[in-house]
Design a protein around this motif. Structure first.
Motif: not given
Length: 212
Positions: A168-173, A161-164
């Motif tokens: 997602m945070v990287v993609i959002l950034l 879950k942490a990796v996911l």
């Protein structure tokens, strides 16, 4: 008793005559009252005596005139007789000492012989399977004989879950880096103080210019 031994006259007045020996003591001589009566001039009236000792007869001369002989040897005392011995009295009387067959013995004919029954062969019992040895108990403080396998630790579900979340945070950034300059530029807000420093950093990466 039944005769176990007998005299057979080989030479003398009655050649071939058989004298059964049945009594424990038998007198041999010319007298007709003797157990073995031989009517011959060379035989004394009481010539010799037979005595049963165990399972054999013993012969003894009774002081006869012409003597008693066993296998050609004159006897002076007592002599044990064996089957096949030759007993002579004088020169002409010769007797053969023989063992007789037991008349009470019966012979079983082949028709009456008991049948031999073949033994029944039985199959050998199936051996029981060997018991599985129980594992040796482990006591406190005992050193194991070999390395003890360690069970693999189950994978932690929280790590996935942490990796996911990070992805997602990287993609959002990345999306923000592309979308924000576009929105700021469209609204002509790129050089406004709140967005100026962000636009100067992200603008060149997204293909926009920088604020003066």
């Amino acid at each position: 008793m039944a005769a176990q031994f007998q005299f057979v006259m080989r030479s003398g007045p009655n050649t071939g005559k058989i004298f059964p020996l049945e009594a424990p003591e038998i007198i041999i001589g010319r007298d007709a009252s003797n157990g073995v009566a031989i009517n011959d001039a060379e035989i004394s009236r009481k010539h010799a005596k037979l005595s049963l000792h165990g399972s054999a007869y013993v012969i003894q001369d009774l002081g006869s005139t012409n003597g008693s002989f066993v296998n050609g040897q004159r006897i002076t005392g007592t002599q044990v007789l064996n089957p096949g011995d030759t007993v002579s009295f004088g020169e002409n009387i010769v007797l053969i000492y023989e063992a007789t067959q037991d008349p009470n013995a019966t012979v079983i004919s082949s028709a009456q012989a008991p049948k031999t029954v073949a033994p029944v062969r039985r199959s050998a019992p199936t051996p029981a399977p060997a018991p599985t040895p129980a594992p040796a108990p482990v006591y406190s403080g005992q050193v194991p004989a070999g390395p003890v396998p360690v069970a693999a630790a189950p994978a932690k579900k929280g790590g996935n879950k942490a990796v996911l979340i990070i992805v997602m945070v990287v993609i959002l950034l990345l999306c923000l880096c592309v979308a924000v300059p576009f929105i700021v530029d469209a609204l002509k807000m790129d050089c406004i103080v709140p967005f100026k420093w962000f636009f100067n950093i992200v603008g060149p990466l997204a293909g926009y210019g920088t604020c003066p």
